[in-house]
Design a protein around this motif. Sequence first.
Motif, PDB file in Angstrom:
ATOM      1  N   GLY A   1       0.844  -1.177  -0.121  1.00 31.49           N
ATOM      2  CA  GLY A   1       0.108  -0.013  -0.083  1.00 31.49           C
ATOM      3  C   GLY A   1       0.897   1.137   0.068  1.00 31.49           C
ATOM      4  O   GLY A   1       0.265   2.407  -0.229  1.00 31.49           O
ATOM      5  N   MET A   2       2.250   0.925  -0.054  1.00 35.24           N
ATOM      6  CA  MET A   2       3.103   2.053   0.096  1.00 35.24           C
ATOM      7  C   MET A   2       3.302   2.918  -1.306  1.00 35.24           C
ATOM      8  O   MET A   2       2.859   2.287  -2.209  1.00 35.24           O
ATOM      9  CB  MET A   2       4.409   1.916   0.615  1.00 35.24           C
ATOM     10  N   SER A   3       3.734   4.090  -1.290  1.00 43.54           N
ATOM     11  CA  SER A   3       3.954   4.809  -2.680  1.00 43.54           C
ATOM     12  C   SER A   3       5.135   3.805  -3.457  1.00 43.54           C
ATOM     13  O   SER A   3       5.947   3.307  -2.692  1.00 43.54           O
ATOM     14  CB  SER A   3       4.298   6.267  -2.547  1.00 43.54           C
ATOM     15  N   GLY A   4       5.257   4.184  -4.638  1.00 43.20           N
ATOM     16  CA  GLY A   4       6.436   3.378  -5.317  1.00 43.20           C
ATOM     17  C   GLY A   4       7.585   3.850  -4.853  1.00 43.20           C
ATOM     18  O   GLY A   4       8.668   2.943  -4.471  1.00 43.20           O
ATOM     19  N   GLY A   5       7.872   4.919  -4.688  1.00 48.66           N
ATOM     20  CA  GLY A   5       9.351   5.468  -3.872  1.00 48.66           C
ATOM     21  C   GLY A   5       9.609   4.782  -2.708  1.00 48.66           C
ATOM     22  O   GLY A   5      10.773   4.496  -2.203  1.00 48.66           O
TER      23      GLY A   5
END
Lengths: 283, 240
Positions: free
Chosen positions: A179-183
């Motif tokens: 669920g985290m951003s790509g970065g």
Amino acid sequence: MVAVTEITASERDASHADAVTIPVDRLPELGGPVKMQTRDLKLWYSDKQALAGINLDVPERQVTAFIGPSGCGKTTFLKCLNRMNDTIEGVRIEGDVTLDGTDVYDRSVDPVQLRARVGMVFQKPNPFPKSIYDNVAYGPRIHGLATNRGDLDAIVESSLQRAGLWNEVKDRLGEMATGMSGGQQQRLCIARTIAVSPEVILMDEPCSALDPISTARVEELIDELRDNYTIVIVTHNLQQAARVSQLTAFFHLGRLIEVNDTAEVFQNPGESMTRDYITGRFG
Amino acid sequence: MPTQHTVRSYDSELEKVDHHIIAMGGLVEDQLRNAIKALVEGDNDLARHVIEHDQDIDDHEREVDDLVTRIIALRQPLAEDLRRVKTALKVAANLERMGDLASNISKRSLVIEDVAQVPQREALRRLGNAVHGMTVDVVDAFRDGNADLARRVWNQDEQIDEMYNSVFLAILADMISDPKLIAPGTHIHFVAKNIERIGDHATNIAEMVSYMIQGQMPGEDRPKASSVVTAEDGEAAEQA
């Protein structure tokens, strides 16, 4: 066995027909200890030769960048450093790869242990479908690096801090990593690599799927990590190679054409092929 | 060796920069030649023409500055392209200064009342011709990427210094012998110094052209004659 000279005879740009891979006596003086070394490293995918006798010294606690057009062998070479090519069917490898002077292809070397010492971060962030905590704790658990929950917590926290992610995730360690951003996912993968205390970190285009801000964070992280780790990065982004590395190696069609101090390579390359590639005159 | 970029618009941007530098070089050559001619022949119309056209050189420099800034921002030049645009910026700055110095020569021409009284006019013409030749050569060296020609220009700086020193001593001797020449002689000395400075800028350009082509500045120190000479040096030279 396929002769080395056959590798690119029909493919090579005629104007660069005399290009050869760098002999040992023309490798640059590093001015510091060598962490990894390859000598006359050759690799075949079945009968197709992909690496033609690569000699390279990787300096300790510095960032070495591999650049070159697609298919030049830079990722193949990178994967030789921690035996990631072992499992690919039809791969045959000759030559020497050493880590602190020890042959990593020696029968006595356990590839799993080797990959703990020589970790890898891939092009696309690939967190496990587990919590943020469990992603980082995964390696220490299977390598038995923590004897109790307190030790494991400490490893997870320090790894996330070194990856510059702790403040962003410390209150949601139980949430799914996916669920985290790509970065954030890519920095989590770096934290996961760091968690098993590697000596060398291999990065295969780690920012190619990231936006400029996430890329800048990862580049800043690379700069901080080199205080403690030897880093080798493959990148198609020449500006990134120029920004993050101290040594740059240019590959072309399975050969190492040039390796030198990064500032020198990008201001005054010694080989015409390197110049043509980095100035956008190639092909 | 491929000489063109895969992205051809990049080539046309770099060519535009070259075009402005070469045009600037041509203008500086004209300005210097005309400034010397106007002074030596007392042609005030020509001197005013030189002063008015200095702006043309400045306009080209601004264009070079804008184009190079744009290339750095949008193309992120590397290797020979990086050296080329860095050289263009420095060459343009030197040419602009050479134009200013030529214009200053013409401003002094206009305040010298009796040109027939000007001491050492022929020596000035020779100094001016020598520096004009350097200017032509160094612009050609940039245009053709000719490191040998740039090197020859670089080696001429010492000769220009020596010519300037002898002109300076001769003007000094004229002024000592005839105090009426002190006013025009002082202007003429500044003109000689301006010409010598134009030679210095041509030598700077020669260094940058070498860097652009070879990736490094000339290895040794620039050959220079003594930059400070005195009346005593002149007397000693006369006695010898």
